[in-house]
Scaffold this motif. Structure first.
Motif, PDB file in Angstrom:
ATOM      1  N   SER A 289       0.726  -1.182   0.117  1.00  0.00           N
ATOM      2  CA  SER A 289      -0.007   0.000   0.057  1.00  0.00           C
ATOM      3  C   SER A 289       0.718   1.365  -0.165  1.00  0.00           C
ATOM      4  O   SER A 289       0.534   2.260  -0.616  1.00  0.00           O
ATOM      5  CB  SER A 289      -0.922   0.066   1.216  1.00  0.00           C
ATOM      6  OG  SER A 289      -1.804  -1.282   1.387  1.00  0.00           O
ATOM      7  N   GLU A 311      -8.229   5.874  -1.260  1.00  0.00           N
ATOM      8  CA  GLU A 311      -8.964   4.336  -0.856  1.00  0.00           C
ATOM      9  C   GLU A 311      -7.684   3.262  -0.869  1.00  0.00           C
ATOM     10  O   GLU A 311      -6.843   3.251  -2.118  1.00  0.00           O
ATOM     11  CB  GLU A 311      -9.774   4.230  -1.931  1.00  0.00           C
ATOM     12  CG  GLU A 311     -10.905   5.130  -2.049  1.00  0.00           C
ATOM     13  CD  GLU A 311     -11.803   4.919  -3.219  1.00  0.00           C
ATOM     14  OE1 GLU A 311     -11.480   3.835  -4.169  1.00  0.00           O
ATOM     15  OE2 GLU A 311     -12.711   5.787  -3.656  1.00  0.00           O
ATOM     16  N   HIS A 313      -7.125  -0.715  -1.356  1.00  0.00           N
ATOM     17  CA  HIS A 313      -7.586  -1.964  -1.534  1.00  0.00           C
ATOM     18  C   HIS A 313      -6.454  -2.995  -1.412  1.00  0.00           C
ATOM     19  O   HIS A 313      -5.579  -3.053  -1.910  1.00  0.00           O
ATOM     20  CB  HIS A 313      -8.312  -1.857  -3.137  1.00  0.00           C
ATOM     21  CG  HIS A 313      -9.146  -0.925  -3.341  1.00  0.00           C
ATOM     22  ND1 HIS A 313     -10.431  -1.226  -3.309  1.00  0.00           N
ATOM     23  CD2 HIS A 313      -9.119   0.232  -3.728  1.00  0.00           C
ATOM     24  CE1 HIS A 313     -11.142  -0.016  -3.495  1.00  0.00           C
ATOM     25  NE2 HIS A 313     -10.221   0.832  -3.642  1.00  0.00           N
ATOM     26  N   LYS A 319      -6.837  -7.204   5.370  1.00  0.00           N
ATOM     27  CA  LYS A 319      -7.894  -6.128   6.068  1.00  0.00           C
ATOM     28  C   LYS A 319      -8.058  -6.721   7.517  1.00  0.00           C
ATOM     29  O   LYS A 319      -8.225  -6.142   8.605  1.00  0.00           O
ATOM     30  CB  LYS A 319      -9.348  -6.185   5.513  1.00  0.00           C
ATOM     31  CG  LYS A 319     -10.335  -5.221   5.974  1.00  0.00           C
ATOM     32  CD  LYS A 319      -9.931  -3.986   5.815  1.00  0.00           C
ATOM     33  CE  LYS A 319     -11.017  -2.893   6.061  1.00  0.00           C
ATOM     34  NZ  LYS A 319     -11.761  -3.161   7.164  1.00  0.00           N
ATOM     35  N   THR A 377      -9.181   5.200   3.840  1.00  0.00           N
ATOM     36  CA  THR A 377     -10.183   4.098   4.116  1.00  0.00           C
ATOM     37  C   THR A 377      -9.237   2.848   3.412  1.00  0.00           C
ATOM     38  O   THR A 377      -8.735   3.072   2.630  1.00  0.00           O
ATOM     39  CB  THR A 377     -11.588   4.322   3.600  1.00  0.00           C
ATOM     40  OG1 THR A 377     -11.431   4.549   1.955  1.00  0.00           O
ATOM     41  CG2 THR A 377     -12.336   5.460   4.150  1.00  0.00           C
ATOM     42  N   ILE A 378      -9.790   1.631   4.201  1.00  0.00           N
ATOM     43  CA  ILE A 378      -9.229   0.327   3.406  1.00  0.00           C
ATOM     44  C   ILE A 378     -10.413  -0.610   3.330  1.00  0.00           C
ATOM     45  O   ILE A 378     -11.323  -0.473   4.174  1.00  0.00           O
ATOM     46  CB  ILE A 378      -8.377  -0.280   4.863  1.00  0.00           C
ATOM     47  CG1 ILE A 378      -7.017   0.728   5.072  1.00  0.00           C
ATOM     48  CG2 ILE A 378      -7.744  -1.618   4.415  1.00  0.00           C
ATOM     49  CD1 ILE A 378      -6.411   0.212   6.199  1.00  0.00           C
ATOM     50  N   HIS A 379     -10.199  -1.112   2.243  1.00  0.00           N
ATOM     51  CA  HIS A 379     -11.195  -1.914   1.567  1.00  0.00           C
ATOM     52  C   HIS A 379     -10.647  -3.725   1.357  1.00  0.00           C
ATOM     53  O   HIS A 379      -9.705  -3.477   0.496  1.00  0.00           O
ATOM     54  CB  HIS A 379     -11.786  -1.357   0.200  1.00  0.00           C
ATOM     55  CG  HIS A 379     -12.082   0.142   0.461  1.00  0.00           C
ATOM     56  ND1 HIS A 379     -13.606   0.458   1.035  1.00  0.00           N
ATOM     57  CD2 HIS A 379     -11.405   1.027   0.367  1.00  0.00           C
ATOM     58  CE1 HIS A 379     -13.477   1.818   0.897  1.00  0.00           C
ATOM     59  NE2 HIS A 379     -12.502   2.098   0.714  1.00  0.00           N
ATOM     60  N   ASP A 380     -11.333  -4.535   1.549  1.00  0.00           N
ATOM     61  CA  ASP A 380     -10.884  -5.829   1.428  1.00  0.00           C
ATOM     62  C   ASP A 380     -11.457  -6.480   0.099  1.00  0.00           C
ATOM     63  O   ASP A 380     -12.258  -7.275   0.176  1.00  0.00           O
ATOM     64  CB  ASP A 380     -11.242  -6.754   2.280  1.00  0.00           C
ATOM     65  CG  ASP A 380     -12.757  -6.657   2.688  1.00  0.00           C
ATOM     66  OD1 ASP A 380     -13.288  -6.040   2.216  1.00  0.00           O
ATOM     67  OD2 ASP A 380     -13.135  -7.626   3.610  1.00  0.00           O
ATOM     68  N   THR A 381     -11.070  -5.822  -1.085  1.00  0.00           N
ATOM     69  CA  THR A 381     -11.718  -5.885  -2.519  1.00  0.00           C
ATOM     70  C   THR A 381     -10.824  -6.909  -3.291  1.00  0.00           C
ATOM     71  O   THR A 381     -11.326  -7.429  -4.310  1.00  0.00           O
ATOM     72  CB  THR A 381     -11.821  -4.617  -3.152  1.00  0.00           C
ATOM     73  OG1 THR A 381     -10.652  -4.074  -3.132  1.00  0.00           O
ATOM     74  CG2 THR A 381     -12.979  -4.060  -2.308  1.00  0.00           C
TER      75      THR A 381
END
Length: 466
Positions: A289, A311, A313, A319, A377-381
């Motif tokens: 990241s 953002e 990902h 996550k 923000t952190i997203h587990d995509t």
């Protein structure tokens, strides 16, 4: 404890012990030797940077109070201690900024999470100094210990989601191999040392979730315990016959997904070790990241003032892990920043890097950092099967939506290695940050490491590190 360990008749400890007893520096590839010396230079810089990190003086007060033995140097302090305790304290200093080499190397160039050099280098220098052995002998032992620890990590199928910390498991056997090689062990003595190492293994990743200074301890106790294991074996105290593959040996107790055959694959032909020299002072899980963020920052000439939102990902495992937790409202030590993706991204956007100087409580509490943290923000995509990847989207106040995916993170020797010049620069910056040595002394230390094989005694190096 692994439920899938298969105990063949292979005598793993015997095979490893025979290899260790017979292996010689003269038979090792030049590239292996060069890499080991580069990791040693990086390690020494990290020790000197971490001497005064949070909690380390308290630990020195404890371990230096245990006796008058003065076999080995506690680097950057002027103190001396018994070799096990000196190795522990030097390992603790090296771990303090999570800036040491990482990543157990496998035959297919993939990586298993590990921090090997943080134990093996302090062990090699402390035991080598105690024995006043040659630089070549220390280098030979270090390469063998790095290789064993790396092979064990890979063969164990280790992953941090298992909850264990393998800096307190595989490193103990790797360090015991180093101490044994310096002492001239027989195959029987190596067996005993591995048994004593097994009985001292421990470590939990819970310290990383709790952001506790005790995250340093598995690696540090690994260094101390490795020397104790070897010293007991040398004294004639017997251990297990095959601590690696016995029914209740290493593969059963400390291997989440064991593949034992990987331990002996091309043993004595290829030598492995940490395969990543870190470009940034933080957990490797945060680096994809951070790398993506820094690439966007450089490519588009961004500053923190340009950012409306970021953002991040990542995979579901990342996550759920310790680096994706919300950043502390009141950071108190380096640990809060080391294991935080949000902090790394904020510091990276502001400073263009993350180094020890960015991990003070004052810096982590600063208004610019806090302001940026509120935009991340952190997203587990990302797909669950991915490893060491990330995608970052920076939304600017101008309305741009800038995207960067990273798969080859900076520092990996196979995919995106640091240049030799960058490793040397990192060493000098770390020495300068630590403040114990001036540039002339740093030059002399570097010169001794570059010519390690020519040193009649490793004391010619360790005396400069006092």
């Amino acid at each position: 404890m692994s439920q899938g360990a298969v105990h063949s008749r292979t005598d793993f400890a015997g095979a490893v012990a025979t290899h260790l007893a017979e292996a010689k520096l003269a038979d090792m590839p030049e590239a292996t030797i060069d890499r080991a010396k580069q990791r040693l230079l990086d390690s020494v810089g990290n020790v000197l940077a971490g001497v005064d990190a949070t909690g380390n003086q308290a630990a020195r007060d404890v371990f230096l109070s245990y006796g008058d033995a003065s076999d080995s140097t506690v680097f950057g302090t002027g103190a001396r201690a018994a070799a096990p305790n000196a190795a522990l304290l030097n390992s603790m200093a090296m771990r303090s900024y999570d800036f040491e080499a990482v990543g157990a190397e496998s035959a297919d160039s993939s990586m298993v999470a590990a921090h090997i050099s943080g134990t093996t280098v302090p062990v090699a220098l402390a035991v080598g100094e105690r024995a006043a052995t040659s630089g070549a002998h220390v280098l030979e032992a270090l390469i063998l210990g790095d290789d064993l620890a790396s092979r064990l990590a890979v063969a164990s199928g280790f992953h941090t989601a298992s909850g264990g910390d393998n800096t307190g498991t595989v490193n103990v056997m790797g360090g015991a191999a180093i101490a044994g090689k310096i002492a001239g062990f027989t195959t029987a003595q190596y067996r005993h040392a591995f048994g004593h190492a097994l009985n001292q293994m421990a470590g939990t990743v819970q310290s990383l979730f709790d952001k506790a200074d005790s995250f340093k301890m598995p690696q540090s106790f690994g260094a101390r315990n490795a020397i104790v294991a070897a010293d007991l074996a040398q004294a004639g105290f017997t251990g297990l016959h095959d601590a690696i593959n016995a029914p209740f040996g290493f593969f059963t107790l400390y291997s989440p997904n064991p593949e034992p055959e990987k331990l002996l694959h091309e043993l004595g032909e290829n030598y492995y070790g940490d395969m990543i020299i870190k470009p940034w002072a933080s957990c490797r899980a945060a680096h994809p990241s951070l790398d993506a963020t820094l690439r966007l920052r450089q490519a588009h000439g961004l500053t923190a003032d340009d950012v409306a939102a970021i953002e991040v990902h990542v995979t579901p495992a990342t996550k759920r892990g310790f680096t994706a937790q919300p950043f502390s409202e009141d950071p108190g030590s380096e640990t809060d920043g080391l294991f935080s993706i949000p902090f790394n991204i904020a510091a990276g956007m502001i400073a263009g890097t993350v180094r020890p100087e960015h991990l003070s409580a004052d810096y982590m509490r600063s208004a610019p950092v806090r302001e940026l943290l509120g935009k991340i923000t952190i997203h587990d995509t990302l797909p669950a099967q991915e490893y060491q990847t990330a995608e970052v989207v920076i939304v600017t106040h101008a309305g741009d939506r800038l995207h960067q995916r990273v798969e080859a993170v900076l520092g990996d020797i196979y995919r995106n290695r640091l240049t030799d010049e960058a490793v040397i620069e990192k060493y000098y910056l770390n020495v300068e940050f630590g403040g114990q040595k001036d540039r002339r002394q740093a030059d002399e230390i570097r010169e001794r490491i570059a010519n390690l094989e020519q040193l009649d005694s490793i004391v010619e190096l360790t005396s400069l590190l006092a």
